[in-house]
Design an enzyme around this catalytic site. Structure first.
Site, mmCIF file in Angstrom:
data_model
loop_
_atom_site.group_PDB
_atom_site.id
_atom_site.type_symbol
_atom_site.label_atom_id
_atom_site.label_comp_id
_atom_site.label_asym_id
_atom_site.label_seq_id
_atom_site.Cartn_x
_atom_site.Cartn_y
_atom_site.Cartn_z
ATOM 1 C CE LYS A 151 -1.264 7.640 6.852
ATOM 2 N NZ LYS A 151 -2.519 6.675 7.062
ATOM 3 C CE LYS B 164 -3.326 2.950 0.884
ATOM 4 N NZ LYS B 164 -4.264 3.574 -0.230
#
Ligand code: NAD
Length: 297
Positions: A246, A171
Site C-alpha cells: 500500500k 512518511k
C-alpha cells in the site's frame, strides 16, 4: 489527563493505546475486532460499541487504521464520526494514507472548527510497544503543540513536516526507501549464502561496512540471524507485506502527481506485489527474502 478516544487497535494501535493508559489517560477504545478491544479493556480502557460512541465526550481522538479508504469512511462516511466529535477536541490520525485524503479530512475537520493533524509513525511494532515511535506531523504549529504531550507518551521523536498532508508525504518517502532497502538487503544476503557464506557472518560484516542499514541493524530478514524480529517468528506480526505494498502504491501515486522519477520504488512495489500474490500478504514485509532466496542445490 485527557479523555482519549482511540480507534484502530491493531499491531500498532494496540500498544500505542496501552502506553496512553499507562500514562494515566482515560481511554475509550473501538476496533472492528472485538478481541483487540478486550486486550485494552484488560489494561483499564473502556470499550465503546462503535466509533461514534467512542468519540462522544472525547478531548482527543486518535485513529490508527490500515489505509486511506478506512480513514475516509471512518471520518466522512455514512456512519462517519467527524460530525460527532466535540468541537473542542483535537483529532490525530496516525495511519499511513494518501496525502490528499489527509488534506481532505483535515479540511472537513477545520470546517467544523476542529484542529486535526496527520501524524503517521515510524519505528515498527517494537517502537509502538516501547513508546519510542517517531511521529511525522502535518498540520499547523498550534495543532502540533496541542498534540505534543499526547504524542510524547507514545514516541520519542516528533517532527513537523509542514501543513496538512505533509506528514504523509514524508512518511511515504521514508517507507519507499525502507521497502527498497529491505529487498536489497535480502538480495545481498541471498547472494552471499548462495556462494557459501554464513548469513550471520555476512550480516555482521555488512553491519560494520558501507552497506549497513536499518534492516541489518535492527530487522534482519534472514531467519536465525537475529532474535525478536519477525524473521525469528516465521514472519508473524510486524509490518505486513500488504501494508508495505500500500505504501509503495502511495509513493507511485505521489510520484505520478508530481512527475517525480522513482525507478527503484516501482521495482520494489512490483516485488512486494508478486510476493503478496503468492499468499504472503499478511506476513511481515521482511519475508520478501523468501521471494529472492533459493534453496541450496
Ligand atoms: P493492523 O491491520 O494490524 O491494524 C489496523 C486495525 O484497524 C485493525 O485492528 C482493524 O480491525 C482496525 N480497523 C479498520 N477499520 C476500522 C474502523 N472503521 N473502525 C475501527 N477499527 C478499524 O495495521 P497496523 O500494522 O496496526 O497499521 C496501522 C497503520 O499504521 C497503517 O496505516 C500502517 O501502514 C501504519 N504503520 C504500521 C507499522 C507496522 O510496523 N505495523 C509501522 C508504521 C506505520
Amino acid at each position: 489527563m485527557s479523555n482519549i478516544a482511540f480507534i484502530g487497535l491493531g499491531n500498532m494501535g494496540g500498544p500505542m493505546a496501552q502506553n496512553l493508559v499507562k500514562a494515566g489517560h482515560a481511554l475509550t477504545v473501538f476496533d472492528l475486532v472485538p478481541a483487540a478491544v478486550q486486550v485494552l479493556v484488560a489494561d483499564g480502557a473502556q470499550a465503546a460499541g462503535s466509533a461514534r460512541e467512542a468519540v462522544a465526550g472525547a478531548d482527543v481522538v486518535i485513529s490508527m487504521v490500515p489505509a486511506s479508504q478506512h480513514v475516509d469512511a471512518l471520518y466522512l462516511g455514512p456512519d462517519g464520526i467527524l460530525e460527532h466529535i466535540p468541537t473542542h477536541a483535537l483529532v490525530i490520525d496516525c495511519s499511513t494514507i494518501a496525502p490528499q485524503t489527509a488534506r481532505k479530512v483535515a479540511q472537513a475537520a477545520l470546517a467544523r472548527g476542529l484542529d486535526m493533524v496527520d501524524a503517521p509513525v515510524s519505528g515498527g511494532t517494537g517502537g509502538a510497544i516501547a513508546g519510542t515511535l517517531t511521529f511525522i506531523v502535518g498540520g499547523t504549529v498550534a495543532a502540533l503543540e496541542r498534540a505534543r504531550p499526547i504524542l510524547e507518551k507514545m514516541g520519542k521523536n516528533i517532527f513537523h513536516a509542514g501543513g496538512a498532508g505533509a506528514g504523509q508525504v514524508a512518511k511515504i518517502a521514508n517507507n519507499m526507501l525502507l521497502g527498497v532497502q529491505m529487498a536489497a538487503t535480502a538480495e545481498a544476503l541471498a547472494l552471499g549464502v548462495a556462494n557459501g557464506l554464513d548469513p550471520k557472518v555476512l550480516s555482521d560484516i555488512i553491519g560494520k561496512s558501507s552497506g549497513r542499514n536499518w534492516a541489518t541493524e535492527l530487522y534482519n530478514p534472514w531467519p536465525g540471524v537475529m532474535e525478536n524480529v519477525p524473521a525469528a517468528k516465521h514472519y508473524a506480526g510486524g509490518f505486513g507485506v500488504d501494508l508495505m505494498l500500500k505504501d509503495l502504491g502511495l509513493a507511485a501515486e505521489a510520484a505520478m502527481g508530481a512527475r517525480a522519477v522513482i525507478p527503484l520504488g516501482e521495482l520494489a512495489r512490483n516485488l512486494y506485489a508478486l510476493h503478496s500474490s503468492q499468499g504472503s500478504g499478511k506476513l511481515d514485509f521482511s519475508s520478501i527474502v523468501n521471494l529472492i532466496k533459493r534453496d541450496a542445490p
